[in-house]
Design a protein around this motif. Structure first.
Motif, PDB file in Angstrom:
ATOM      1  N   GLY A  56      27.402  42.364 -37.279  1.00  0.00           N
ATOM      2  CA  GLY A  56      27.776  41.728 -38.534  1.00  0.00           C
ATOM      3  C   GLY A  56      27.020  42.226 -39.759  1.00  0.00           C
ATOM      4  N   ASN A  57      26.520  43.460 -39.718  1.00  0.00           N
ATOM      5  CA  ASN A  57      25.728  43.954 -40.844  1.00  0.00           C
ATOM      6  C   ASN A  57      26.557  44.706 -41.877  1.00  0.00           C
ATOM      7  OD1 ASN A  57      26.219  46.351 -39.488  1.00  0.00           O
ATOM      8  ND2 ASN A  57      24.087  47.019 -39.468  1.00  0.00           N
ATOM      9  N   GLY A  58      27.876  44.730 -41.720  1.00  0.00           N
ATOM     10  CA  GLY A  58      28.731  45.362 -42.709  1.00  0.00           C
ATOM     11  C   GLY A  58      28.884  46.866 -42.534  1.00  0.00           C
ATOM     12  N   SER A  59      28.416  47.375 -41.412  1.00  0.00           N
ATOM     13  CA  SER A  59      28.598  48.798 -41.128  1.00  0.00           C
ATOM     14  C   SER A  59      28.772  49.007 -39.628  1.00  0.00           C
ATOM     15  CB  SER A  59      27.422  49.627 -41.660  1.00  0.00           C
ATOM     16  OG  SER A  59      26.225  49.265 -40.996  1.00  0.00           O
ATOM     17  N   ILE A  60      29.294  50.164 -39.287  1.00  0.00           N
ATOM     18  CA  ILE A  60      29.534  50.518 -37.887  1.00  0.00           C
ATOM     19  C   ILE A  60      28.500  51.558 -37.482  1.00  0.00           C
ATOM     20  CG2 ILE A  60      31.199  51.531 -36.261  1.00  0.00           C
ATOM     21  CD1 ILE A  60      32.192  48.876 -37.401  1.00  0.00           C
ATOM     22  N   ASN A  61      27.644  51.209 -36.516  1.00  0.00           N
ATOM     23  CA  ASN A  61      26.664  52.199 -36.049  1.00  0.00           C
ATOM     24  C   ASN A  61      27.294  53.065 -34.959  1.00  0.00           C
ATOM     25  OD1 ASN A  61      26.368  50.866 -33.526  1.00  0.00           O
ATOM     26  ND2 ASN A  61      24.784  49.547 -34.355  1.00  0.00           N
ATOM     27  N   ARG A  62      26.539  54.026 -34.438  1.00  0.00           N
ATOM     28  CA  ARG A  62      27.128  54.962 -33.476  1.00  0.00           C
ATOM     29  C   ARG A  62      27.590  54.263 -32.202  1.00  0.00           C
ATOM     30  NH1 ARG A  62      24.644  59.426 -31.413  1.00  0.00           N
ATOM     31  NH2 ARG A  62      26.695  60.179 -30.919  1.00  0.00           N
ATOM     32  N   SER A  63      26.836  53.312 -31.690  1.00  0.00           N
ATOM     33  CA  SER A  63      27.269  52.669 -30.448  1.00  0.00           C
ATOM     34  C   SER A  63      28.518  51.815 -30.692  1.00  0.00           C
ATOM     35  CB  SER A  63      26.144  51.858 -29.808  1.00  0.00           C
ATOM     36  OG  SER A  63      25.844  50.712 -30.543  1.00  0.00           O
ATOM     37  N   GLU A  64      28.593  51.137 -31.839  1.00  0.00           N
ATOM     38  CA  GLU A  64      29.791  50.371 -32.174  1.00  0.00           C
ATOM     39  C   GLU A  64      30.980  51.330 -32.336  1.00  0.00           C
ATOM     40  OE1 GLU A  64      27.557  46.740 -34.588  1.00  0.00           O
ATOM     41  OE2 GLU A  64      28.190  48.532 -35.672  1.00  0.00           O
ATOM     42  N   PHE A  65      30.728  52.470 -32.964  1.00  0.00           N
ATOM     43  CA  PHE A  65      31.772  53.473 -33.169  1.00  0.00           C
ATOM     44  C   PHE A  65      32.283  54.012 -31.834  1.00  0.00           C
ATOM     45  CE2 PHE A  65      33.069  57.893 -33.693  1.00  0.00           C
ATOM     46  CZ  PHE A  65      34.033  57.774 -34.677  1.00  0.00           C
ATOM     47  N   MET A  66      31.370  54.308 -30.918  1.00  0.00           N
ATOM     48  CA  MET A  66      31.785  54.834 -29.618  1.00  0.00           C
ATOM     49  C   MET A  66      32.621  53.804 -28.863  1.00  0.00           C
ATOM     50  SD  MET A  66      30.841  57.840 -29.838  1.00  0.00           S
ATOM     51  CE  MET A  66      30.454  58.913 -28.486  1.00  0.00           C
ATOM     52  N   GLU A  67      32.279  52.538 -28.996  1.00  0.00           N
ATOM     53  CA  GLU A  67      33.086  51.493 -28.357  1.00  0.00           C
ATOM     54  C   GLU A  67      34.481  51.461 -28.972  1.00  0.00           C
ATOM     55  OE1 GLU A  67      33.148  46.683 -27.613  1.00  0.00           O
ATOM     56  OE2 GLU A  67      31.267  47.624 -28.219  1.00  0.00           O
ATOM     57  N   PHE A  68      34.552  51.568 -30.291  1.00  0.00           N
ATOM     58  CA  PHE A  68      35.839  51.611 -30.983  1.00  0.00           C
ATOM     59  C   PHE A  68      36.692  52.759 -30.446  1.00  0.00           C
ATOM     60  CE2 PHE A  68      38.076  53.901 -34.436  1.00  0.00           C
ATOM     61  CZ  PHE A  68      39.083  52.990 -34.697  1.00  0.00           C
ATOM     62  N   ILE A  69      36.111  53.953 -30.364  1.00  0.00           N
ATOM     63  CA  ILE A  69      36.855  55.127 -29.902  1.00  0.00           C
ATOM     64  C   ILE A  69      37.314  54.948 -28.454  1.00  0.00           C
ATOM     65  CG2 ILE A  69      36.627  57.572 -29.289  1.00  0.00           C
ATOM     66  CD1 ILE A  69      37.098  57.093 -32.264  1.00  0.00           C
ATOM     67  N   GLN A  70      36.440  54.434 -27.610  1.00  0.00           N
ATOM     68  CA  GLN A  70      36.774  54.302 -26.188  1.00  0.00           C
ATOM     69  C   GLN A  70      37.814  53.225 -25.925  1.00  0.00           C
ATOM     70  OE1 GLN A  70      32.943  53.771 -24.387  1.00  0.00           O
ATOM     71  NE2 GLN A  70      32.317  55.851 -24.865  1.00  0.00           N
ATOM     72  N   GLN A  71      37.857  52.195 -26.750  1.00  0.00           N
ATOM     73  CA  GLN A  71      38.760  51.071 -26.499  1.00  0.00           C
ATOM     74  C   GLN A  71      40.045  51.115 -27.312  1.00  0.00           C
ATOM     75  OE1 GLN A  71      36.610  47.427 -27.056  1.00  0.00           O
ATOM     76  NE2 GLN A  71      35.288  47.796 -25.306  1.00  0.00           N
ATOM     77  N   SER A  72      40.188  52.106 -28.161  1.00  0.00           N
ATOM     78  CA  SER A  72      41.288  52.106 -29.110  1.00  0.00           C
ATOM     79  C   SER A  72      42.538  52.777 -28.567  1.00  0.00           C
ATOM     80  CB  SER A  72      40.853  52.833 -30.381  1.00  0.00           C
ATOM     81  OG  SER A  72      39.765  52.174 -30.962  1.00  0.00           O
ATOM     82  N   PRO A  73      43.578  52.013 -28.292  1.00  0.00           N
ATOM     83  CA  PRO A  73      44.823  52.632 -27.825  1.00  0.00           C
ATOM     84  C   PRO A  73      45.438  53.515 -28.903  1.00  0.00           C
ATOM     85  CG  PRO A  73      45.159  50.312 -28.281  1.00  0.00           C
ATOM     86  CD  PRO A  73      43.678  50.571 -28.398  1.00  0.00           C
ATOM     87  N   TRP A  74      45.154  53.214 -30.189  1.00  0.00           N
ATOM     88  CA  TRP A  74      45.747  53.983 -31.286  1.00  0.00           C
ATOM     89  C   TRP A  74      45.124  55.366 -31.422  1.00  0.00           C
ATOM     90  CZ3 TRP A  74      43.489  49.223 -31.741  1.00  0.00           C
ATOM     91  CH2 TRP A  74      42.166  49.202 -32.151  1.00  0.00           C
ATOM     92  N   THR A  75      44.035  55.640 -30.704  1.00  0.00           N
ATOM     93  CA  THR A  75      43.442  56.981 -30.783  1.00  0.00           C
ATOM     94  C   THR A  75      43.874  57.864 -29.620  1.00  0.00           C
ATOM     95  OG1 THR A  75      41.435  56.369 -29.579  1.00  0.00           O
ATOM     96  CG2 THR A  75      41.398  56.108 -31.981  1.00  0.00           C
ATOM     97  N   ASP A  76      44.636  57.330 -28.678  1.00  0.00           N
ATOM     98  CA  ASP A  76      45.004  58.099 -27.486  1.00  0.00           C
ATOM     99  C   ASP A  76      45.629  59.444 -27.815  1.00  0.00           C
ATOM    100  OD1 ASP A  76      43.983  56.377 -25.675  1.00  0.00           O
ATOM    101  OD2 ASP A  76      45.898  55.548 -25.027  1.00  0.00           O
ATOM    102  N   LYS A  77      46.489  59.478 -28.810  1.00  0.00           N
ATOM    103  CA  LYS A  77      47.178  60.727 -29.097  1.00  0.00           C
ATOM    104  C   LYS A  77      46.220  61.797 -29.622  1.00  0.00           C
ATOM    105  CE  LYS A  77      48.669  59.106 -33.626  1.00  0.00           C
ATOM    106  NZ  LYS A  77      49.782  58.656 -34.403  1.00  0.00           N
ATOM    107  N   PHE A  78      45.014  61.413 -30.030  1.00  0.00           N
ATOM    108  CA  PHE A  78      44.042  62.370 -30.538  1.00  0.00           C
ATOM    109  C   PHE A  78      43.043  62.810 -29.474  1.00  0.00           C
ATOM    110  CE2 PHE A  78      45.393  62.110 -34.814  1.00  0.00           C
ATOM    111  CZ  PHE A  78      45.829  60.820 -35.012  1.00  0.00           C
ATOM    112  N   VAL A  79      43.040  62.163 -28.315  1.00  0.00           N
ATOM    113  CA  VAL A  79      42.067  62.473 -27.270  1.00  0.00           C
ATOM    114  C   VAL A  79      42.755  63.331 -26.208  1.00  0.00           C
ATOM    115  CG1 VAL A  79      40.540  61.491 -25.534  1.00  0.00           C
ATOM    116  CG2 VAL A  79      40.837  60.329 -27.717  1.00  0.00           C
ATOM    117  N   HIS A  80      42.177  64.470 -25.939  1.00  0.00           N
ATOM    118  CA  HIS A  80      42.739  65.365 -24.933  1.00  0.00           C
ATOM    119  C   HIS A  80      42.699  64.677 -23.571  1.00  0.00           C
ATOM    120  CE1 HIS A  80      43.280  68.835 -22.345  1.00  0.00           C
ATOM    121  NE2 HIS A  80      43.775  69.455 -23.411  1.00  0.00           N
ATOM    122  N   PRO A  81      43.743  64.779 -22.776  1.00  0.00           N
ATOM    123  CA  PRO A  81      43.780  64.088 -21.476  1.00  0.00           C
ATOM    124  C   PRO A  81      42.567  64.367 -20.589  1.00  0.00           C
ATOM    125  CG  PRO A  81      45.927  65.008 -21.987  1.00  0.00           C
ATOM    126  CD  PRO A  81      44.992  65.465 -23.075  1.00  0.00           C
TER     127      PRO A  81
END
Length: 78
Positions: free
Chosen positions: A50-75
């Motif tokens: 809740g600090n108003g920014s996304i740190n690297r670990s929060e960002f990595m969770e976003f990338i790993q859990q995001s169905p909307w990024t699938d088309k950008f991730v190589h199989p």
């Protein structure tokens, strides 16, 4: 064709290309460079401390859990 150089993963490259001030956090403006991370509902969900920014670990969770990024991730990287 090999992967990117420098030992950085796709996710690292995405994070560092968005982190314009190099403070290791993405504020709301910087998050606009990454898919839909800056949208209120999504930004709040992944700003876990809740600090108003996304740190690297929060960002990595976003990338790993995001169905909307699938088309950008190589199989092979899933």
């Amino acid at each position: 064709v090999g992967g990117g150089g420098g030992g950085r993963s796709f996710e690292d490259g995405l994070f560092w290309s968005a982190d314009l001030d190099r403070n290791e956090r993405l504020d709301r403006d910087e998050a606009k460079a990454v898919y839909n991370l800056a949208e209120d509902e999504i930004f709040i969900r992944y700003d876990e401390n809740g600090n108003g920014s996304i740190n690297r670990s929060e960002f990595m969770e976003f990338i790993q859990q995001s169905p909307w990024t699938d088309k950008f991730v190589h199989p092979k990287d899933k």
